[in-house]
Design an enzyme around this catalytic site. Structure first.
Site: not given
Length: 639
Positions: A162-163
């Site tokens: 989850n950037e």
């Protein structure tokens, strides 16, 4: 009262944090908690549903779980697992796949039922990914959610993949990887361009539903992002900050990963301190930078307004503190890194005698010597010391394949030009071309290719050392066995590595040892090489008197510098010496322009080195010291 003190110390921290002395102790503790959960669920005849992570961080946790299974009978028969993520596209049998990682580090060594293992499928057709992600979520929900989710954290602040920009309610989905994330993975793939651009990841919303969340982080490399995640404002730019919203989360850190949290980095802001000299020095330098004043201009008001009133009361007046710290910093500066002959050395970082010292510079890779301390290296030679350099590894994984072909083509042409038969070499060359054309990411090179890559780096190192003025007899190539695997993943240190180092040290009997002191990456070559040197000296100290007169100086490389308060020797460089250092670095042509493993810094190594040396000089200047063009910094290692 103890609880009040703890709350005071941690008031900057917005979620629970537990700090252990080292990552092994922390990993054993986390594994113990997982084992307790599994046994509790077994007693209730229920499944234990675990969310698992990959990467370097959880490896020792998995190793301890395997040990508990083998030695203490911990069964995984009731365990159901869901992995956080997988690269896309990715074949499950690829060396870089998380299926391979989990099998090698955990699943192949325990009694888990294979049908209870769930890992995102990196082989799906693009049109099938969305449906797979929905089914992944459904399976987790059908089991009542995750009992425990373990996490690592990336330097972008990502959890799972989850950037930055991820939503707090996001579910399992296909994502695009951040450039920094791909850079960090480049060593596993043999270059950033070979790292997949996408991944399937469990979402932040999915992670949040776990009944317990443990985020682990080790090493100083993670310290900056840990501070943002723990003390920063909640932001999509640092997805880990969303964990501040959970009532079920705990960060488990080793001391190095926690080192930039306020209670460790600037403890005077949150509690009364025991004012050791090193803490006092750190605080005064911090205050000088904080108020943008030279040390000698700091006032009592500055101390009082920045959490240092206790220091002023206990050791004041503050001007006397200022003078003390100013003198300590000033005394680290020397133009004589081997000691100044005939001078009073009571306030100098190095001894005056013997006037001509035997010095050895250990270089983990064939260019660390000139990148990290090229100016000091040259000055030691210029000042008449008997200077040796030891290249500890061949560095043969960090050469481009096309450079190999270019050098072999040169060798063939040379043989032909002097009338020698080049038939055999031409055959080897064709084998090399065929191998390189079909080479897979991180596939081990053939012995011939590895040799040529090593030869390239060796000749560059010789050229750089000669430029510094070192005679050929004082240039040593160790090719320590731990490194010569042909892989980016190296072997553990063995007795042969230590024996070779001990023999070299015995042959020189140095008064000074210079060694890399970069410990941000605990799995890096620098720290491995450092440990080999220290272990070799420890053993020699038991039988050889000369070791008691041998001082060990640590330098840092292109990646970072020592904090100013830690520096014990600062060697100023003139503008001309900066150019000489640059020219020595330029001898390493295979590492210029675009090295194989550049890290996340786009600057060339020589630019990084010059910027770092200039910044060190500027930091001294801001404290009120003389203004120099550049400085190289060292910290002495004490046994």
């Amino acid at each position: 009262m103890a609880r009040l003190n703890l709350l005071e110390e941690t008031r900057y921290e917005k979620l629970p944090v537990t700090v252990y002395s080292d990552q092994t102790t922390a990993s054993v503790a986390v594994a113990g908690r997982i084992a307790t959960l599994i046994r509790k669920k077994q007693a209730a005849q229920q499944p234990a549903v675990l969310g698992l992570a990959t990467g370097v961080t959880p490896i020792r946790v998995y190793a301890e779980l395997v040990r508990l299974h083998r030695e203490e009978g911990l069964s995984f028969s009731n365990v159901i697992t869901f992995n956080l993520d997988e690269y896309y596209p990715m074949k499950p049998d690829a060396a870089q796949s998380y299926v391979t990682f989990m099998n090698e580090n955990l699943f192949d060594h325990i009694d888990i039922d294979r049908k209870n293992i769930h890992i995102p499928n990196g082989t799906l057709a693009a049109d099938d990914v969305a449906a797979f992600c929905l089914e992944y979520e459904r399976q987790i929900e059908e089991l009542g959610g995750l009992d425990l989710q373990i996490l690592g954290i990336g330097r972008t602040g990502h959890i799972g993949f989850n950037e930055p920009g991820s939503a707090p309610n996001s579910g399992t989905r296909l994502v695009t990887l951040d450039d920094l994330t791909r850079s960090d993975a480049s060593r596993d793939f043999g270059g950033k361009e070979k790292v997949p651009a996408k991944a399937i990841t469990m979402g932040i919303g999915t992670i949040f539903k776990a009944r317990e969340i443990i985020l682990m982080a080790w090493s100083a490399k993670k310290a900056p992002i840990i501070r943002k995640a723990v003390e920063g404002e909640i932001s999509s730019e640092v997805p880990a900050t969303y964990l501040q919203l959970s009532d079920n989360v705990e960060f488990v850190l080793d001391f190095n990963a926690a080192s930039e949290l306020t209670r460790f980095d600037t403890p005077w802001l949150v509690k009364d301190c025991v004012w050791t000299n090193i803490l006092k020095k750190k605080a005064v330098i911090w205050l000088s930078n904080e108020v943008n004043k030279p040390i000698l201009k700091l006032t009592e008001e500055d101390y009082n307004n920045h959490g240092m009133a206790q220091l002023a009361v206990e050791q004041g007046p503050v001007y006397q503190i200022n003078i003390d710290i100013f003198n300590q910093v000033q005394h680290t500066i020397t133009g004589w890194p081997g000691g100044k002959p005939g001078a009073d050395d009571s306030q100098r970082p190095e001894r005056a005698e013997p006037a001509r010292k035997r010095s050895i510079v250990f270089s983990p890779h064939p260019d660390d010597d000139v990148i990290s301390m090229g100016g000091t290296f040259i000055r030691l030679v210029d000042q008449g010391h008997d200077v040796h350099v030891a290249y500890q590894t061949s560095g043969n994984t960090a050469v481009w394949d096309d450079d190999v072909l270019r050098f072999v083509e040169f060798a063939i042409d040379f043989k032909d030009s002097v009338g020698e038969d080049s038939t055999k070499m031409k055959g080897i060359y064709e084998d090399m071309r065929n191998f390189i054309a079909s080479k897979q990411p991180n596939q081990i090179d053939t012995p011939e290719i590895r040799n040529v890559k090593g030869f390239i780096r060796k000749t560059e190192a010789i050229s750089g050392a000669r430029y510094a003025g070192v005679p050929d007899s004082n240039i040593h190539f160790q090719a320590l066995p731990f490194y010569e695997t042909g892989k980016t993943k190296k072997n553990s240190v063995g007795e042969e590595d230590i024996r070779l180092t001990m023999e070299l040290l015995q042959s020189i009997k140095p008064h000074q040892v210079f060694t890399a002191g970069d410990f941000a990456d605990p799995h890096g070559t620098h720290v491995v090489c450092f440990n080999i040197i220290i272990e070799s000296l420890r053993r020699l100290r038991q039988t050889e008197d000369w070791v008691n007169d041998c001082w060990v100086w640590m330098y840092r490389g292109a990646w970072q510098e020592f904090p100013t308060h830690e520096i014990e020797m600062a060697v100023p460089l003139s503008p001309a010496e900066v150019i000489r250092k640059r020219n020595a670095i330029f001898k390493h042509q295979s590492q210029k322009d675009l090295p194989v493993f550049p890290g996340d810094d786009a600057r060339e190594f020589w630019v990084r080195a010059e910027d770092r040396n200039r910044e060190t000089a500027q930091s001294y200047d801001k404290l009120g010291m003389a203004e120099y063009a550049a400085m190289e910094a060292f910290v002495r290692y004490h046994f």
